[in-house]
Design an enzyme around this catalytic site. Structure first.
Site, PDB file in Angstrom:
ATOM      1  N   CYS A  11       7.291 -41.259  -6.294  1.00 24.34           N
ATOM      2  CA  CYS A  11       5.845 -40.589  -4.757  1.00 24.34           C
ATOM      3  C   CYS A  11       6.002 -40.267  -4.273  1.00 24.34           C
ATOM      4  O   CYS A  11       6.684 -39.630  -3.807  1.00 24.34           O
ATOM      5  CB  CYS A  11       5.356 -42.579  -4.086  1.00 24.34           C
ATOM      6  SG  CYS A  11       5.106 -44.083  -4.907  1.00 24.34           S
ATOM      7  N   CYS A  53       8.882 -52.079  -5.528  1.00 27.25           N
ATOM      8  CA  CYS A  53       8.310 -51.217  -5.938  1.00 27.25           C
ATOM      9  C   CYS A  53       6.623 -50.790  -4.985  1.00 27.25           C
ATOM     10  O   CYS A  53       6.046 -51.964  -5.515  1.00 27.25           O
ATOM     11  CB  CYS A  53       8.290 -50.571  -6.739  1.00 27.25           C
ATOM     12  SG  CYS A  53       7.671 -49.014  -7.112  1.00 27.25           S
ATOM     13  N   GLN A  95      -2.221 -46.668 -20.270  1.00 20.77           N
ATOM     14  CA  GLN A  95      -2.570 -45.486 -19.398  1.00 20.77           C
ATOM     15  C   GLN A  95      -1.903 -46.747 -17.810  1.00 20.77           C
ATOM     16  O   GLN A  95      -1.899 -47.908 -18.544  1.00 20.77           O
ATOM     17  CB  GLN A  95      -3.819 -45.307 -19.381  1.00 20.77           C
ATOM     18  CG  GLN A  95      -4.867 -44.917 -20.189  1.00 20.77           C
ATOM     19  CD  GLN A  95      -4.189 -43.096 -19.524  1.00 20.77           C
ATOM     20  OE1 GLN A  95      -4.186 -42.765 -18.430  1.00 20.77           O
ATOM     21  NE2 GLN A  95      -4.560 -42.451 -20.145  1.00 20.77           N
ATOM     22  N   CYS A 103      -4.003 -35.378 -18.091  1.00 19.44           N
ATOM     23  CA  CYS A 103      -2.883 -35.570 -17.328  1.00 19.44           C
ATOM     24  C   CYS A 103      -2.878 -34.658 -16.470  1.00 19.44           C
ATOM     25  O   CYS A 103      -1.590 -35.119 -15.633  1.00 19.44           O
ATOM     26  CB  CYS A 103      -2.349 -36.918 -18.330  1.00 19.44           C
ATOM     27  SG  CYS A 103      -1.025 -36.126 -18.862  1.00 19.44           S
TER      28      CYS A 103
END
Length: 375
Positions: free
Chosen positions: A76, A152, A214, A331
């Protein structure tokens, strides 16, 4: 070595840009406009890398990261920013890449999708440390950061206990969560259904737990609707689905009444695509080697290339087939911009470019561009 630096604009890759005297520093952990103490972590000839160790003057969008390992884990990038700020950052990245690499002035905004910032990720690849603990690798490092007690934060409720059962030091555990099942794959042992079952717009798909799908729960439907809205397929039209994977877009085009040929290099994915979408035709070959086998003319094209983009030769081949519309699913905004520049050389220009926040808390962005011939 640390420096007090004023942080500038956002850069592609989850960085903000600062200057240490005359040298550029790509900084993680900061927001544009902040004054921060920055540790220089890598020295280079053209630029340095650094990370924020203390925020001296915070930006308005800064929040306390909800995950205790947000500053260590490489997964992240933007947990310390609120949602609107994350969307601002991603919008700025897309706009900058399009302007710099394609000469396109984009006035759009990256769109949020349902589900919020957490609990969205259905595909995970856990690293296992020397003590057998699940974790993720630190940014630009092989070091494994063990998961916190809560697990997570962005994961969609993976089966941690089952994953730990198959974890072996130094190995990886792949977890895939489908529409109606969860799968953990260890080095030698699988738990649950594999392939994983998915359902998108009324059509069922099977995909291997370690195959491409995805990762956001809402991504398959969001992207499929964007492609269909942009292409407006008509019954009886011919269509190419390039880099087709297990047939997500091919299925939607078939259901719209199109005659579809899909091309994908992965033989296992093509075998699944043939079962998922038996009404379409599929070819298992690297696209760059299959260009001479593509139809001489076609009405519609969907391009969903890997992160590096399609490239000039693929773009030329697509344009040579004369489609009335092309949907490019990207992407990586820099690869998208480069390929849009190639399309411009072939007489195709975007009529719309949409960005979707299908990777909340991270720097990643998914875009859908619709292109049509000009003149």
């Amino acid at each position: 070595m640390t420096r007090a630096l004023r942080l500038g604009g956002v850069a592609h890759g989850g960085f903000v840009v600062a200057r240490d005297e005359e040298k550029v520093v790509f900084v993680t952990g900061g927001l544009p406009g902040e004054l921060a103490t920055v540790e220089i972590t890598e020295r280079g000839k053209r630029f340095d890398r650094g990370r924020v160790v203390e925020v001296l003057e915070p930006a308005a969008g800064r929040i306390e990261p909800p995950c205790p390992i947000a500053g260590e884990c490489g997964g992240c990038d933007w947990q310390f920013a609120d949602q609107e700020t994350q969307l601002d950052l991603k919008t700025a990245v897309v706009a900058e890449q399009l302007r710099r690499l394609a000469g396109i002035e984009w006035d759009g905004r990256v769109e949020a999708v349902p589900g919020g910032l957490t609990g969205w990720r259905t595909r995970l690849r856990f690293a296992v440390d020397g003590r057998g603990r699940l974790g993720f690798r630190a940014r630009r490092s092989h070091q494994v950061i063990p998961l916190p007690e809560q697990g997570c934060l962005i994961a969609a409720d993976p089966p941690y206990d089952e994953a730990r059962e198959v974890a072996e030091p130094g190995q990886e555990v792949i977890v895939a969560i489908g529409t109606d099942s969860a799968t953990s794959l260890g080095p030698r042992l699988g738990i649950g259904d594999d392939p994983v079952h998915e359902r998108v717009l009324g059509r069922d798909f099977d995909v291997d737990a370690d195959g491409f799908w995805q990762v956001h729960r809402e991504a398959p439907e969001t992207l499929t609707r964007a492609v269909l809205d942009g292409l407006d397929p008509r019954r009886g039209e011919s269509a190419l689905d390039l880099y087709c994977g297990v047939g997500l877009f091919a299925g939607a085009l078939v259901d719209a009444g199109c005659d579809v040929l899909g091309v994908e290099s992965g033989r296992r994915a093509v075998a699944q695509a043939r079962r998922n979408v038996p009404q379409a035709r599929f070819s298992a070959a690297p696209l760059e080697r299959a260009l001479h086998d593509l139809p001489g003319s076609v009405d519609l094209v969907v391009l969903d290339p890997p992160r590096k983009g399609a490239g000039a030769s693929v773009v030329r081949a697509v344009a040579a087939a004369g489609p009335r519309a092309v949907a490019y699913v990207a992407c990586d905004p820099s690869a998208l911009a480069r390929d849009l520049a190639y399309f411009a050389e072939q007489g195709y220009a975007p009529t719309s470019i949409r960005g979707f926040d299908l990777f909340p808390m991270t720097q990643h962005i998914e875009c859908v561009a619709i292109l049509m011939p000009q003149g």
